[in-house]
Design a protein around this motif. Sequence first.
Motif, PDB file in Angstrom:
ATOM      1  N   ALA A   1       1.929  30.316   4.229  1.00 27.01           N
ATOM      2  CA  ALA A   1       1.572  30.446   2.814  1.00 27.01           C
ATOM      3  C   ALA A   1       2.270  29.448   1.898  1.00 27.01           C
ATOM      4  O   ALA A   1       1.892  29.331   0.722  1.00 27.01           O
ATOM      5  N   VAL A   2       3.249  28.712   2.393  1.00 25.43           N
ATOM      6  CA  VAL A   2       4.045  27.831   1.523  1.00 25.43           C
ATOM      7  C   VAL A   2       3.194  26.737   0.878  1.00 25.43           C
ATOM      8  O   VAL A   2       3.099  26.629  -0.360  1.00 25.43           O
ATOM      9  N   LEU A   3       2.542  25.908   1.686  1.00 25.70           N
ATOM     10  CA  LEU A   3       1.745  24.800   1.145  1.00 25.70           C
ATOM     11  C   LEU A   3       0.525  25.287   0.355  1.00 25.70           C
ATOM     12  O   LEU A   3       0.232  24.736  -0.720  1.00 25.70           O
ATOM     13  N   PRO A   4      -0.214  26.304   0.819  1.00 31.83           N
ATOM     14  CA  PRO A   4      -1.317  26.823  -0.002  1.00 31.83           C
ATOM     15  C   PRO A   4      -0.861  27.342  -1.366  1.00 31.83           C
ATOM     16  O   PRO A   4      -1.588  27.196  -2.354  1.00 31.83           O
ATOM     17  N   THR A   5       0.317  27.935  -1.436  1.00 29.22           N
ATOM     18  CA  THR A   5       0.826  28.411  -2.726  1.00 29.22           C
ATOM     19  C   THR A   5       1.061  27.255  -3.682  1.00 29.22           C
ATOM     20  O   THR A   5       0.721  27.323  -4.880  1.00 29.22           O
ATOM     21  N   LEU A   6       1.637  26.171  -3.176  1.00 34.56           N
ATOM     22  CA  LEU A   6       1.867  24.984  -4.012  1.00 34.56           C
ATOM     23  C   LEU A   6       0.538  24.404  -4.505  1.00 34.56           C
ATOM     24  O   LEU A   6       0.412  24.009  -5.668  1.00 34.56           O
ATOM     25  N   LEU A   7      -0.453  24.354  -3.609  1.00 36.50           N
ATOM     26  CA  LEU A   7      -1.769  23.841  -3.998  1.00 36.50           C
ATOM     27  C   LEU A   7      -2.394  24.733  -5.066  1.00 36.50           C
ATOM     28  O   LEU A   7      -2.970  24.237  -6.047  1.00 36.50           O
ATOM     29  N   TYR A   8      -2.288  26.040  -4.908  1.00 40.23           N
ATOM     30  CA  TYR A   8      -2.860  26.999  -5.858  1.00 40.23           C
ATOM     31  C   TYR A   8      -2.243  26.838  -7.248  1.00 40.23           C
ATOM     32  O   TYR A   8      -2.932  26.931  -8.265  1.00 40.23           O
ATOM     33  N   LEU A   9      -0.942  26.568  -7.284  1.00 39.24           N
ATOM     34  CA  LEU A   9      -0.244  26.448  -8.569  1.00 39.24           C
ATOM     35  C   LEU A   9      -0.495  25.109  -9.246  1.00 39.24           C
ATOM     36  O   LEU A   9      -0.450  25.000 -10.482  1.00 39.24           O
ATOM     37  N   GLN A  10      -0.783  24.061  -8.463  1.00 36.11           N
ATOM     38  CA  GLN A  10      -0.884  22.716  -9.020  1.00 36.11           C
ATOM     39  C   GLN A  10      -2.297  22.310  -9.408  1.00 36.11           C
ATOM     40  O   GLN A  10      -2.497  21.475 -10.287  1.00 36.11           O
ATOM     41  N   MET A  11      -3.309  22.903  -8.769  1.00 34.80           N
ATOM     42  CA  MET A  11      -4.695  22.492  -9.021  1.00 34.80           C
ATOM     43  C   MET A  11      -5.457  23.537  -9.834  1.00 34.80           C
ATOM     44  O   MET A  11      -5.210  24.741  -9.718  1.00 34.80           O
TER      45      MET A  11
ATOM     46  N   ASP B   1      -8.796  25.756 -10.922  1.00 31.60           N
ATOM     47  CA  ASP B   1      -9.818  26.469 -10.166  1.00 31.60           C
ATOM     48  C   ASP B   1     -11.098  25.640 -10.090  1.00 31.60           C
ATOM     49  O   ASP B   1     -11.494  24.995 -11.061  1.00 31.60           O
ATOM     50  N   GLY B   2     -11.759  25.656  -8.924  1.00 36.29           N
ATOM     51  CA  GLY B   2     -13.011  24.917  -8.773  1.00 36.29           C
ATOM     52  C   GLY B   2     -13.349  24.693  -7.316  1.00 36.29           C
ATOM     53  O   GLY B   2     -12.605  25.085  -6.404  1.00 36.29           O
ATOM     54  N   ILE B   3     -14.475  24.060  -7.080  1.00 32.69           N
ATOM     55  CA  ILE B   3     -14.969  23.854  -5.728  1.00 32.69           C
ATOM     56  C   ILE B   3     -14.043  22.970  -4.911  1.00 32.69           C
ATOM     57  O   ILE B   3     -13.862  23.185  -3.701  1.00 32.69           O
ATOM     58  N   VAL B   4     -13.406  21.976  -5.551  1.00 34.24           N
ATOM     59  CA  VAL B   4     -12.508  21.074  -4.823  1.00 34.24           C
ATOM     60  C   VAL B   4     -11.299  21.845  -4.307  1.00 34.24           C
ATOM     61  O   VAL B   4     -10.911  21.716  -3.136  1.00 34.24           O
ATOM     62  N   ARG B   5     -10.686  22.642  -5.195  1.00 34.89           N
ATOM     63  CA  ARG B   5      -9.525  23.407  -4.749  1.00 34.89           C
ATOM     64  C   ARG B   5      -9.910  24.414  -3.674  1.00 34.89           C
ATOM     65  O   ARG B   5      -9.156  24.643  -2.712  1.00 34.89           O
ATOM     66  N   PHE B   6     -11.077  25.018  -3.807  1.00 35.27           N
ATOM     67  CA  PHE B   6     -11.525  25.988  -2.818  1.00 35.27           C
ATOM     68  C   PHE B   6     -11.662  25.343  -1.438  1.00 35.27           C
ATOM     69  O   PHE B   6     -11.179  25.888  -0.434  1.00 35.27           O
ATOM     70  N   LEU B   7     -12.313  24.183  -1.370  1.00 29.81           N
ATOM     71  CA  LEU B   7     -12.495  23.511  -0.084  1.00 29.81           C
ATOM     72  C   LEU B   7     -11.155  23.076   0.507  1.00 29.81           C
ATOM     73  O   LEU B   7     -10.902  23.245   1.707  1.00 29.81           O
ATOM     74  N   LEU B   8     -10.294  22.510  -0.340  1.00 33.41           N
ATOM     75  CA  LEU B   8      -8.967  22.108   0.140  1.00 33.41           C
ATOM     76  C   LEU B   8      -8.164  23.314   0.604  1.00 33.41           C
ATOM     77  O   LEU B   8      -7.439  23.244   1.608  1.00 33.41           O
TER      78      LEU B   8
END
Length: 513
Positions: A455-465, A467-474
């Motif tokens: 969960a470490v890297l996904p949490t960082l991605l969730y906080l930095q990007m 909401d949208g289709i790009v973040r969802f796919l990543l």
Amino acid sequence: MTTQQENTKRIAKNTLMLYVRMLFGMLVSLYTSRVVLQALGVEDYGIYNIVGGVVAMFSMISNSLSSSVSRFLTFELGRGDMEQLKKVFSTSLCIHLALAGIVFLAAESVGVWFLNTQMTIPADRLYAANWVFQASLVAFMFGLFSVPYNASIVAHERMTTFAYIGILDIILRLFIILFIAYAPFHFDRLIVYSLLLVVLGISMQAVYWIYCKRHFEECRLQFRFYRDIWRAMGAFAGWNFIGCTAGLLKEQGVNILLNLFIGPVINAARAIAGSVNNVLSSFAGNFMTALNPQITKSYAAGDYSYMFSLVERGSRFSYYILLLFALPMLFEADFVLTLWLKHYPAHTVNFVRLILLVTMCDILSNTLINLQISTGKIRNYQLAVGGMLLMNFPLSYICLKIGFQPESTLIVALIVAVACLFLRLLFLRKMVGLSMRRYLHKVCGNVLCVTLAAAVLPTLLYLQMADGIVRFLLMCVLTVLCSATAIYFIGCSRNERDFIKNRFISIRHKFSL
């Protein structure tokens, strides 16, 4: 090939067949859930789920008997006693026929009264709600008759049958939903939907009956009274009744509380969250369906070493399977629901996340529950664990009564689930010698480390990007990569990593030829 290798191969084959059915069902469900919600509307969708829940309240006895039937059939298969197996099946069928009559009387009296006088249902939809109730009751009655037959299929580990019949059921269910959504003439969609599902349910149960009578020697009704079997199954079911009642109150009981305090719209939100949870948890559930008969059979054969290995590995890998699919949903629940349904009731996102967390905790207990049932000694266990599970209902009532948000009911469920896990370990340590310290270290500690690392890297991605289709796919790619990496390097033993590596090399070699 050794017996354990044959069993492992059988578990893998059965799991694969169940996954074929599940993946097909999931693809159809992603479409049909949205169509049903739009065709019925939020209010009728909530009414359908809550009224069906009232009927489910009368399944407390049948659920306890279902566990009893599965345990006794699988146990006798493990012992290889065909005559005793025939007696167990015939006795269980007689019990369910008698039970159907009792449930019918209770539902038509207490159930109808509760539906029409106590539940929060708009006056103009009460007539339709009564139709749904009667349809659900008929479906439930036929489902009762089928319990011994379905238990026989599981005990014999004929998962291919479940796969084929399940796919047929999904296809027919799709046709019903398309008819409800796109029929060009006017009718009460809620009433017709419930009636068509009853017809489908009866048809599918008839298929199971015919299959069992043709393939299993024991599936014949004998009108004889076997006192020892009635006594043994009755005692087992009686004590198991506590746990089944607690589980039912946790789900349907709390659902009714939400209806009484808030209304049918919140039931629709919980039903949507439950649908998401059912789809994701089925990935792990299919693995457990294939694994559980082997736990019971190894106990009946006295092979405790293999049994403990199945319990520990079954808990870990069922959790890993769920983690792979639940982690992206925990982060992107809002986006997925918007993409899937466009519009959904308030609280649905929180319900989805909390239900998944409860399921991730509960899944660590699945093999423990099956092991406990396999022993047949469940009186003290049910008094303690069942009593703890019963706390879901009064604690949820207190939370809603003092004004807490509806999400509080799932927070209560999560706390109770953790407490029950520890109680199960305590009882199994005394009963079969299961090491509580080893289980907490090898299973609970293991999956906790895997989850945190994944969960470490996904949490960082969730906080930095944003909401949208790009973040969802990543997020989907990243959570799967992080989960798989954490499972392989942290969650698996050296032997398990070697097995995975060899299987990967074997598959790659086949495709390279």
